[in-house]
Write a protein that holds these residues in place. Sequence first.
Motif, mmCIF file in Angstrom:
data_model
loop_
_atom_site.group_PDB
_atom_site.id
_atom_site.type_symbol
_atom_site.label_atom_id
_atom_site.label_comp_id
_atom_site.label_asym_id
_atom_site.label_seq_id
_atom_site.Cartn_x
_atom_site.Cartn_y
_atom_site.Cartn_z
ATOM 1 N N PRO A 1 34.086 40.557 44.738
ATOM 2 C CA PRO A 1 33.970 39.981 46.082
ATOM 3 C C PRO A 1 34.603 40.880 47.136
ATOM 4 N N ARG A 2 33.984 40.996 48.273
ATOM 5 C CA ARG A 2 34.512 41.843 49.347
ATOM 6 C C ARG A 2 35.902 41.396 49.785
ATOM 7 N N GLU A 3 36.208 40.093 49.591
ATOM 8 C CA GLU A 3 37.499 39.573 50.019
ATOM 9 C C GLU A 3 38.669 40.190 49.247
ATOM 10 N N GLN A 4 38.375 40.817 48.102
ATOM 11 C CA GLN A 4 39.438 41.413 47.296
ATOM 12 C C GLN A 4 39.845 42.796 47.778
ATOM 13 N N THR B 1 40.775 45.386 51.231
ATOM 14 C CA THR B 1 41.270 45.345 52.603
ATOM 15 C C THR B 1 40.171 45.806 53.560
ATOM 16 N N GLU B 2 40.367 45.558 54.835
ATOM 17 C CA GLU B 2 39.391 46.010 55.834
ATOM 18 C C GLU B 2 39.274 47.525 55.817
#
Length: 495
Positions: free
Chosen positions: A288-291, A293-294
Amino acid sequence: MNHNMKLLFMMILCGVFAGGLTLSLTGCGKLFRRPSPDPTPSSDPIPDSDHGGEKDAGEALYGDPLDFEEIEIHTNDMSAQEKVYRLTKTETGIRLSYYYLTSSWDGDENDSMDHIKPIRELEGDREMLEKLQKLAGGCGIEDWDGFSGYNSDVLDGTSFSFSAKLTDGRVIHASGTNSFPTHFWAFCDEIGELMTSSPVNSTQFHGQGFTMTVPESWVNRVTLFYGDGYYAFTLPGESGNAYILRVDLGEQGYTDSGEGEDIRVCRLISEEEKLFLTFHLYGNLGMPREQLTEEQLAIYDSLAEELPGILESVESADGYRKEAEDGSIFYESDAHTLLDDTRSLCLRLYLAGEYAGGVSATEIDGKEYIPFSPAREYPAVGSVEELRTRMLAVFTPEWTERQLDALQKEQGILVKDDILYVRYNTIQNTGEYGGYCLSDVKQMDAEHAWITVTVRKATPEDELYRYSGSEDFQYQVERNSEGKWVFADFVYWDK
């Protein structure tokens, strides 16, 4: 390889510095004669590990330092090659080497010869030496002397040999199969972590036979993994590593990841070998992209923009020369892939009943059919146009249209409720043909080639499913408008 060249050993050095380490990547292999066996181990072997031969997965132990001159570890997972770690004390610290070792018999020399395939070499400072001395002491390698373990309950698994020369003159030997000294794997895991990964700390990357420039944004943010014939640039996430780019060095041809996009970059040629450089783009993070950082997501999302610059920066090094890939050479590996893909397509189109995978036939207009796409295939083929796209991946447009026209006229395919169905056909004579192999590839020019497929065939004297004969089938291959090699004609041997 010319026997006069067997002692040639090339080492490729790269200028990367991290945590007191000077990193160098070793290049092509060398051949050398296996040395005499190690001296007989101590006559008082220590007891087996408490782990009953299982891999000890605990954390590495650090204790009182044990001063050593050299340590060498060989492990083999029942394959033809051994993985080797070697630690050598130097005047400035320690040298760590990681390579694969394969043995073969040399009939001309009447002796066993070993081929070394180096993966990586590191030069560590005194701080690194002291850390590894504490690791050796904490894991108790002194107590391993004379260990000779064997676990007969495991049919396959891992064998190992270990040797160490201590500064005080003592020599330690240990070996085993599916049985290991206490903390053996903790020690190996710690060494492996040092050898197989490091942060990217320079925009200049030096691999085997080539250099390339990576984006500035990767420095100290991207992790580089070293494997057998590949390098992987990754982003560390909460549940693992997200791949950005994998760089493969194939020895037999360009590699195919089976997912994402594969870019054939160039051929790297030296006097000793030819390597095929392939970039693999995975097309998804694998988590998941949420794992991430930006900042990490920005690195991943910018790869498409950065990739042309990375490709353009690739240059040969260390005695190799670069030959750009323009698709004009029809490699044997390409022929194998094309043949296998085409055969799979033909079986699904013309002999679906033989390979139904447990799916029952559906009666439509008095004839039996089966969906072309298996239940879990994505994307599924649901129209003639989608089938045409699938066929154009392996056939010329002319041959594709001829086959589609014949299939529709003979009601070999039809579409119902957005599902493409194919006739539930079976092989007329199941005992006529057996296995097959690609027996010859002959390229005529930059646009045309022929391949020969040899198929085992039964003779009148053979019992059912016995094949003492064979039959050759020749097929013409051409480059299509996209530069891909496809069949200009292909009639499958089974009817």
